[in-house]
Each structure stands twice: as C-alpha cells, then as structure tokens.
Design a protein around this motif. Structure first.
Motif, PDB file in Angstrom:
ATOM      1  N   ASP A  18      36.330  56.556  12.427  1.00 24.13           N
ATOM      2  CA  ASP A  18      35.127  57.365  12.651  1.00 24.13           C
ATOM      3  C   ASP A  18      33.908  56.708  12.005  1.00 24.13           C
ATOM      4  OD1 ASP A  18      36.600  59.213  14.063  1.00 24.13           O
ATOM      5  OD2 ASP A  18      36.784  60.617  12.370  1.00 24.13           O
ATOM      6  N   ALA A  67      33.520  53.509  11.419  1.00 25.43           N
ATOM      7  CA  ALA A  67      33.198  52.315  12.206  1.00 25.43           C
ATOM      8  C   ALA A  67      32.437  52.690  13.476  1.00 25.43           C
ATOM      9  CB  ALA A  67      34.480  51.555  12.557  1.00 25.43           C
ATOM     10  N   LYS A  68      32.837  53.769  14.127  1.00 25.93           N
ATOM     11  CA  LYS A  68      32.133  54.215  15.331  1.00 25.93           C
ATOM     12  C   LYS A  68      30.702  54.620  15.001  1.00 25.93           C
ATOM     13  CE  LYS A  68      36.248  55.785  17.767  1.00 25.93           C
ATOM     14  NZ  LYS A  68      37.012  56.950  18.226  1.00 25.93           N
ATOM     15  N   GLU A  69      30.530  55.320  13.886  1.00 26.32           N
ATOM     16  CA  GLU A  69      29.198  55.740  13.468  1.00 26.32           C
ATOM     17  C   GLU A  69      28.311  54.530  13.182  1.00 26.32           C
ATOM     18  OE1 GLU A  69      27.097  58.079   9.754  1.00 26.32           O
ATOM     19  OE2 GLU A  69      29.169  58.602  10.264  1.00 26.32           O
ATOM     20  N   MET A  70      28.853  53.539  12.492  1.00 26.65           N
ATOM     21  CA  MET A  70      28.088  52.333  12.182  1.00 26.65           C
ATOM     22  C   MET A  70      27.752  51.563  13.461  1.00 26.65           C
ATOM     23  SD  MET A  70      27.504  52.651   9.072  1.00 26.65           S
ATOM     24  CE  MET A  70      26.629  51.145   8.853  1.00 26.65           C
ATOM     25  N   GLU A  71      28.685  51.514  14.396  1.00 29.60           N
ATOM     26  CA  GLU A  71      28.439  50.840  15.668  1.00 29.60           C
ATOM     27  C   GLU A  71      27.304  51.535  16.418  1.00 29.60           C
ATOM     28  OE1 GLU A  71      30.795  49.468  19.715  1.00 29.60           O
ATOM     29  OE2 GLU A  71      31.716  50.943  18.405  1.00 29.60           O
ATOM     30  N   ASN A  72      27.316  52.862  16.444  1.00 23.39           N
ATOM     31  CA  ASN A  72      26.253  53.611  17.120  1.00 23.39           C
ATOM     32  C   ASN A  72      24.894  53.361  16.469  1.00 23.39           C
ATOM     33  OD1 ASN A  72      27.973  54.701  19.025  1.00 23.39           O
ATOM     34  ND2 ASN A  72      28.359  56.564  17.852  1.00 23.39           N
ATOM     35  N   LYS A  73      24.867  53.311  15.144  1.00 28.47           N
ATOM     36  CA  LYS A  73      23.614  53.037  14.445  1.00 28.47           C
ATOM     37  C   LYS A  73      23.117  51.629  14.758  1.00 28.47           C
ATOM     38  CE  LYS A  73      24.043  56.340  10.698  1.00 28.47           C
ATOM     39  NZ  LYS A  73      24.013  56.577   9.267  1.00 28.47           N
ATOM     40  N   ALA A  74      24.038  50.684  14.813  1.00 29.66           N
ATOM     41  CA  ALA A  74      23.658  49.306  15.142  1.00 29.66           C
ATOM     42  C   ALA A  74      23.100  49.218  16.558  1.00 29.66           C
ATOM     43  CB  ALA A  74      24.864  48.377  14.986  1.00 29.66           C
ATOM     44  N   LEU A  75      23.728  49.916  17.492  1.00 26.85           N
ATOM     45  CA  LEU A  75      23.245  49.912  18.873  1.00 26.85           C
ATOM     46  C   LEU A  75      21.858  50.554  18.970  1.00 26.85           C
ATOM     47  CD1 LEU A  75      26.501  50.765  20.830  1.00 26.85           C
ATOM     48  CD2 LEU A  75      25.291  48.576  20.761  1.00 26.85           C
ATOM     49  N   GLU A  76      21.636  51.633  18.234  1.00 25.70           N
ATOM     50  CA  GLU A  76      20.317  52.268  18.216  1.00 25.70           C
ATOM     51  C   GLU A  76      19.264  51.307  17.674  1.00 25.70           C
ATOM     52  OE1 GLU A  76      20.540  55.894  15.989  1.00 25.70           O
ATOM     53  OE2 GLU A  76      21.955  56.811  17.397  1.00 25.70           O
TER      54      GLU A  76
END
Length: 78
Positions: free
Chosen positions: A13, A15-24
């Motif tokens: 979870d 890692a998914k949150e960090m990935e979403n922040k990176a994409l933003e």
C-alpha cells in the motif's frame, strides 16, 4: 505467517501511494514544461525567429526540464 502477509500488504500500500505521488509530480512537471515550451514558441514568433528554430528551442526546454541530469539519452535515427 499472517504477520508477514500483513507487513507485505502494508508495504504494498505504501509503495502504491508513493507511485501515485510520483506520477502526480511527473504530470505536474510535464504540464509546466509544456506551458514553458508554449511561451518559448510565442516569444520566438514575436521576435521573428524561424518556426523550425523555435521548435528546436522549445524541444530543448522540454528536455532540460523533463530529462534528469546524468540520464543516458538515446536519440532515434531516421
């Protein structure tokens, strides 16, 4: 064994949150880069710079902003 599964789920979870922040962040940076490229094109047009040169200048701005320093850049050949 169930504790390990919970830990892996928590990390997943996170890692998914960090990935979403990176994409933003990337999307925001790309938007800002596109606006700057448009500004370069507009200013170049006002100064009478040939269109192909202005497009090259805008592409340079895009690369400076979007490609990290030290990244290996491979250009496509025609």
């Amino acid at each position: 064994m169930s504790e390990m599964d919970g830990f892996e789920e928590l990390i997943g979870d996170f890692a998914k949150e960090m990935e979403n922040k990176a994409l933003e962040h990337v999307a925001s940076t790309a938007f800002k880069a596109a606006r700057l490229c448009g500004l370069v094109m507009k200013e170049a047009k006002e100064w009478g710079v040939p269109k192909d040169l202005a497009e090259g200048m805008a592409a340079d701005v895009w690369q400076i902003i979007m490609i990290p320093a030290g990244a290996e850049v491979v250009e496509a050949s025609e």
